[in-house]
Design an enzyme around this catalytic site. Structure first.
Site, short mmCIF file in Angstrom:
data_model
loop_
_atom_site.label_atom_id
_atom_site.label_comp_id
_atom_site.label_asym_id
_atom_site.label_seq_id
_atom_site.Cartn_x
_atom_site.Cartn_y
_atom_site.Cartn_z
N HIS A 141 -1.77 -31.64 -6.33
CA HIS A 141 -0.67 -32.25 -5.58
C HIS A 141 -0.95 -32.27 -4.07
O HIS A 141 -0.22 -32.93 -3.33
CB HIS A 141 0.67 -31.57 -5.89
CG HIS A 141 0.90 -30.26 -5.21
ND1 HIS A 141 2.16 -29.75 -4.98
CD2 HIS A 141 0.06 -29.32 -4.73
CE1 HIS A 141 2.08 -28.58 -4.38
NE2 HIS A 141 0.81 -28.30 -4.22
N GLU A 273 8.77 -33.71 -5.91
CA GLU A 273 8.79 -32.27 -5.63
C GLU A 273 10.19 -31.63 -5.65
O GLU A 273 10.40 -30.58 -5.05
CB GLU A 273 8.08 -31.96 -4.29
CG GLU A 273 6.60 -32.30 -4.25
CD GLU A 273 5.71 -31.33 -5.02
OE1 GLU A 273 6.24 -30.33 -5.56
OE2 GLU A 273 4.49 -31.58 -5.08
#
Length: 301
Positions: A141, A273
């Site tokens: 990520h 997120e």
């Protein structure tokens, strides 16, 4: 927005990092009322559900190099790229709900099939410009922007058979306040435009968004917004995996979304997120939904 139909794609991915819970982000955003919010703005909403995500690799299955869950992330990215491309072909606006920010690899790959000069607004505390060689953690990520620029492992850069997906001169990062050494070096090498929190404080969000819109409007054939909720200050968005204090405020973020709505330039978006396990009464998902409202034209008067 040009399209009057929005297609929601959930990506319950938590494989791009190690903190569990972000896979429940799409559900939290739906629970916070995203469909109802956008329907009130007279959009036709199609919720396409969630794409299938593979399993987290066990420690003994980890690759010898610095990329965690590479196979599963790559497979999910291919699925997402195909889904995003299908949505675009229907004339709908792709709205992708994460999941960790590694999902942007698939989103941008799908968009790159249509847009040959895609602009990207990366609204994030982090640059996400790491590779296996520069990442302190091996968490993917932290790599999606680099991968989309064609930098990194072929399993990530080659999604959908297109490399690179975007050009560095078509990227604007807003809100950066945590950059690794390798990322800083890459930003300087590639000439990527970045507005750190220093610029946000010094210039103000109005000027930053004016400059961003002016910078991207004539050089791109579409503009994607990739918004990481950790771009906001943790006081306003506590439910994220990598919070960094001193971020963009809730009100500044609404202003940014309102100005993008007025520009009419955004052709796709993702919000990532959101981690309900780390959140306070679904506050961060509710913030995400409110910001989406502003992005899609919601006004007080």
């Amino acid at each position: 927005m040009a399209a009057d139909k929005i297609s929601i794609i959930g990506v319950p991915m938590d494989l791009g990092q190690t903190r569990r819970g972000v896979d429940m982000g799409p559900s939290a955003i739906r629970y916070a009322g995203i469909v109802e919010r956008l329907e009130l703005l007279d959009y036709t909403i199609e919720d396409s559900g969630d794409i299938e995500i593979g399993k987290r690799e066990k420690e003994l299955e980890e690759p010898l190099y610095n990329l965690k869950n590479l196979k599963a992330v790559s497979e999910a990215s291919e699925l997402l790229a195909s889904k995003v491309h299908d949505v675009i072909n229907t004339g709908a606006f792709p709205l992708v709900l994460g999941g960790d920010h590694s999902i942007a690899i698939g989103t941008l790959a799908g968009l790159a099939k249509k847009y040959k000069n895609l602009g990207v607004i990366w609204y994030d505390a982090h640059g996400d410009l790491n590779t296996a060689d520069t990442s302190p953690s091996g968490n993917i990520h932290g790599m999606p922007l680099a991968a989309s620029l064609g930098i990194g492992d072929p399993a990530l850069t080659g999604i959908a058979g297109i490399t690179p997906k975007i050009k560095p001169e078509n990227v604007v990062i807003i809100g950066a306040r945590s950059l690794d050494e390798g990322e800083r070096k890459l930003i300087k090498e590639k000439g990527i435009r970045v507005y750190t929190m220093h610029e946000v404080d010094r210039m103000g969000m109005t000027r930053i968004m004016e400059e961003t819109i002016e910078y991207l409007k004539d050089r791109t054939d579409g503009v994607h917004l990739s918004l990481d909720l950790d771009g906001l200050d943790p006081h306003d968005a506590p439910g994220v995996g990598t919070p960094v204090i001193g971020g963009i405020s809730y009100r500044e973020s609404h202003l940014a979304m309102e100005m993008l709505a007025e520009s009419g330039m955004i052709t796709s978006a993702e919000f990532v997120e959101v981690n309900p396990i780390l959140d306070e009464r679904n506050k961060t998902a509710s913030v995400a939904v409110a910001l989406m409202g502003s992005l899609f034209g919601e006004k007080l008067l």
